[in-house]
Design an enzyme around this catalytic site. Sequence first.
Site, short mmCIF file in Angstrom:
data_model
loop_
_atom_site.label_atom_id
_atom_site.label_comp_id
_atom_site.label_asym_id
_atom_site.label_seq_id
_atom_site.Cartn_x
_atom_site.Cartn_y
_atom_site.Cartn_z
N SER A 130 0.14 3.34 10.36
CA SER A 130 1.01 4.55 9.46
C SER A 130 1.28 5.32 10.67
CB SER A 130 0.48 5.31 8.58
OG SER A 130 0.12 4.17 7.58
N THR B 248 -3.56 3.91 1.22
CA THR B 248 -4.56 4.13 2.18
C THR B 248 -5.52 5.06 1.60
OG1 THR B 248 -3.29 3.37 3.97
CG2 THR B 248 -5.17 4.47 4.45
N ASN C 73 2.38 8.42 10.49
CA ASN C 73 1.98 9.86 10.00
C ASN C 73 0.88 10.46 10.19
OD1 ASN C 73 5.02 9.72 9.29
ND2 ASN C 73 4.36 8.56 7.33
N THR C 74 -0.08 9.87 10.80
CA THR C 74 -1.33 10.45 10.94
C THR C 74 -1.46 10.38 12.71
OG1 THR C 74 -2.51 9.77 9.28
CG2 THR C 74 -3.99 9.85 11.08
N GLY D 77 1.22 11.30 5.18
CA GLY D 77 0.19 11.73 6.08
C GLY D 77 -1.20 11.25 5.33
N PHE D 78 -1.49 10.09 4.63
CA PHE D 78 -2.64 9.68 4.05
C PHE D 78 -3.10 10.94 3.10
CE2 PHE D 78 -4.27 6.80 7.60
CZ PHE D 78 -2.93 5.80 7.48
N ASN E 236 4.26 -2.25 8.57
CA ASN E 236 4.43 -0.90 7.94
C ASN E 236 5.88 -0.52 8.29
OD1 ASN E 236 3.48 1.56 7.07
ND2 ASN E 236 1.42 0.90 8.01
N THR E 237 6.17 1.07 7.83
CA THR E 237 7.27 1.50 8.23
C THR E 237 7.62 1.75 9.71
OG1 THR E 237 6.26 3.87 8.16
CG2 THR E 237 7.19 2.76 6.08
N ALA F 120 0.81 -1.04 -0.03
CA ALA F 120 0.05 0.00 -0.07
C ALA F 120 0.89 1.41 -0.04
CB ALA F 120 -0.99 0.17 1.21
N GLY G 165 11.58 -4.22 3.18
CA GLY G 165 12.99 -4.58 2.71
C GLY G 165 13.11 -5.72 1.85
N THR H 27 9.42 -0.12 -1.38
CA THR H 27 10.76 0.27 -1.58
C THR H 27 11.61 -0.41 -2.71
OG1 THR H 27 10.74 1.29 0.84
CG2 THR H 27 12.59 1.38 -0.39
N LYS I 275 -3.16 -4.45 9.35
CA LYS I 275 -1.81 -4.19 9.18
C LYS I 275 -1.04 -3.58 10.35
CE LYS I 275 1.22 -1.81 5.61
NZ LYS I 275 1.45 -1.36 4.37
N GLY J 204 12.40 -0.05 3.40
CA GLY J 204 13.37 -0.58 2.65
C GLY J 204 14.28 -1.61 3.45
N ASN K 274 9.41 8.53 4.84
CA ASN K 274 8.11 9.25 4.19
C ASN K 274 7.33 9.80 5.46
OD1 ASN K 274 5.22 8.24 4.06
ND2 ASN K 274 6.42 6.47 4.30
C1 LIG Z 1 6.25 6.69 0.56
C2 LIG Z 1 5.43 5.55 1.33
C3 LIG Z 1 3.98 5.69 1.60
C4 LIG Z 1 3.65 4.47 2.16
N1 LIG Z 1 2.12 4.85 2.42
C5 LIG Z 1 1.40 3.87 3.03
C6 LIG Z 1 -0.12 3.80 3.18
O1 LIG Z 1 -0.48 4.79 2.54
N2 LIG Z 1 -0.59 2.90 3.72
C7 LIG Z 1 0.08 1.87 4.19
O2 LIG Z 1 -0.63 0.86 4.92
N3 LIG Z 1 1.32 1.77 4.15
C8 LIG Z 1 2.04 2.64 3.45
N4 LIG Z 1 3.39 2.49 3.25
C9 LIG Z 1 4.09 1.25 3.82
C10 LIG Z 1 4.16 0.33 2.91
O3 LIG Z 1 3.23 -0.14 2.29
C11 LIG Z 1 5.27 -0.87 3.41
O4 LIG Z 1 4.32 -1.39 4.56
C12 LIG Z 1 6.63 -0.29 4.06
O5 LIG Z 1 7.17 0.62 3.10
C13 LIG Z 1 7.53 -1.57 4.15
O6 LIG Z 1 7.87 -2.09 2.94
P1 LIG Z 1 9.05 -1.62 1.84
O7 LIG Z 1 10.30 -1.93 2.66
O8 LIG Z 1 8.95 -2.98 0.83
O9 LIG Z 1 9.03 -0.58 1.36
C14 LIG Z 1 4.06 3.51 2.56
C15 LIG Z 1 5.44 3.33 2.25
C16 LIG Z 1 5.93 4.33 1.76
C17 LIG Z 1 7.74 4.18 1.39
#
Ligand SMILES: Cc1cc2nc3c(=O)[nH]c(=O)nc-3n(C[C@H](O)[C@H](O)[C@H](O)COP(=O)(O)O)c2cc1C
Length: 365
Positions: free
Chosen positions: A180, A91, A182-183, A119-120, A247-248, A67, A301, A323, A218, A272, A116
């Site tokens: 997330s 999201t 950021n909210t 913030g949705f 999530n991050t 997402a 990652g 990522t 999640k 990542g 990042n």
């Molecule tokens: C720029 C950015 C925006 C993201 N936005 C959302 C989001 O809106 N909703 C969500 O559940 N996860 C969001 N994620 C998290 C990713 O879905 C994922 O859980 C997280 O980046 C870890 O995976 P990755 O290492 O493969 O990036 C976002 C990640 C990034 C980098």
Amino acid sequence: MIYRLLRKILFKVDAERIHSIMHTIGAFLSSYQIVWRTAAFFYRRYMPSLRSTVAGITFESPVGLAAGFDKPGELIDMMYGLDFGFTEVGTVTPRPQAGNPQPRLFRLQQDRAILNRMGFNNDGVERFVSALKKRKSPIIVGGNIGKNKDTDVSIAEIDYRACAQAIAPFVDYITINVSSPNTPGLRSLQNATELRRIIVAVMDQVHTSKRRLPVFLKIAPDITDELLRDILHVVNETHCNGLIVSNTTISREGLHTDVADVRALGDGGISGAPVHARAVQLVSRCYRLTNGALPIIGVGGIFTADDAYELICAGASLVQLYTGLIYEGPSVAYRINRGLDRLLRRDGFTSITQAVGSSYKNSVQ
Ligand SMILES: Cc1cc2nc3c(=O)[nH]c(=O)nc-3n(C[C@H](O)[C@H](O)[C@H](O)COP(=O)(O)O)c2cc1C
């Protein structure tokens, strides 16, 4: 190879600007059947070893788009062309919102990471549904739902229910995003009482709609053991169908990028390479605590087939990446799928389901 060269140029441009340009091009291409069908002709190969049924849905490949990459749901068919087994859009929140002020998206190249605090930012559920209705390919689509920033956390379930109601006819599964960073206050919704209210509202909504969609939750990687146990208890109690882990992270530990440089970028979640080990560990904990009974989607990652396989062996039935697509380019799912097929054969498995949780199974034998 070509993408490595292209990446040098792309990475010179502001991260959000280039994402928005690539998104516009992708959405344009995705709207032409000839384009994504041609991509699928070259990229997609049916590999029986990668096919599995998770939470009642049959996936041709376990590799999905996480997402946040396709927040408005405009790249769905293109992701089919690029050999993804599924894509999670959103999201989305009930009403449109701008998200946090820019700049809010940064690359940490030394860490193969992104920071990042979007913030949705999204156009609201109405526009989202219009995009979903245009989907033509047979790819599995998950809808990731959240709450508006100005909705008080005490009534958050109203937003989650409204989104679930609007998207249910057009997606194959729903993801409740309470993780997330950021909210403001969102992650507090992972606490048992709030979480129960939200899952019950969404499950209730899903049960009243004609399609019996699976619902995933999640979670964040930055949770204590105690909170994880509480979450799993609520998930079990509410019959939520699975977990997305994770999530991050808000942690800044173990980064190679200069500490002062990272601090100067400000708040946000990191994705990542730095989240990979955490994601593996958390998937493994969830798998052990549930005895492998709960479907888990592993995220964090993933750049290569080895990264994906590590999460699968830790207990993930499916994986997602975001990522990895930025750093490895559009052929990332294609390469991971082929790599997974090779790794399965190397380890004597004929199906991906045999590999799920195999690290745990081997350790208790
Ligand atoms: C720029 C950015 C925006 C993201 N936005 C959302 C989001 O809106 N909703 C969500 O559940 N996860 C969001 N994620 C998290 C990713 O879905 C994922 O859980 C997280 O980046 C870890 O995976 P990755 O290492 O493969 O990036 C976002 C990640 C990034 C980098």
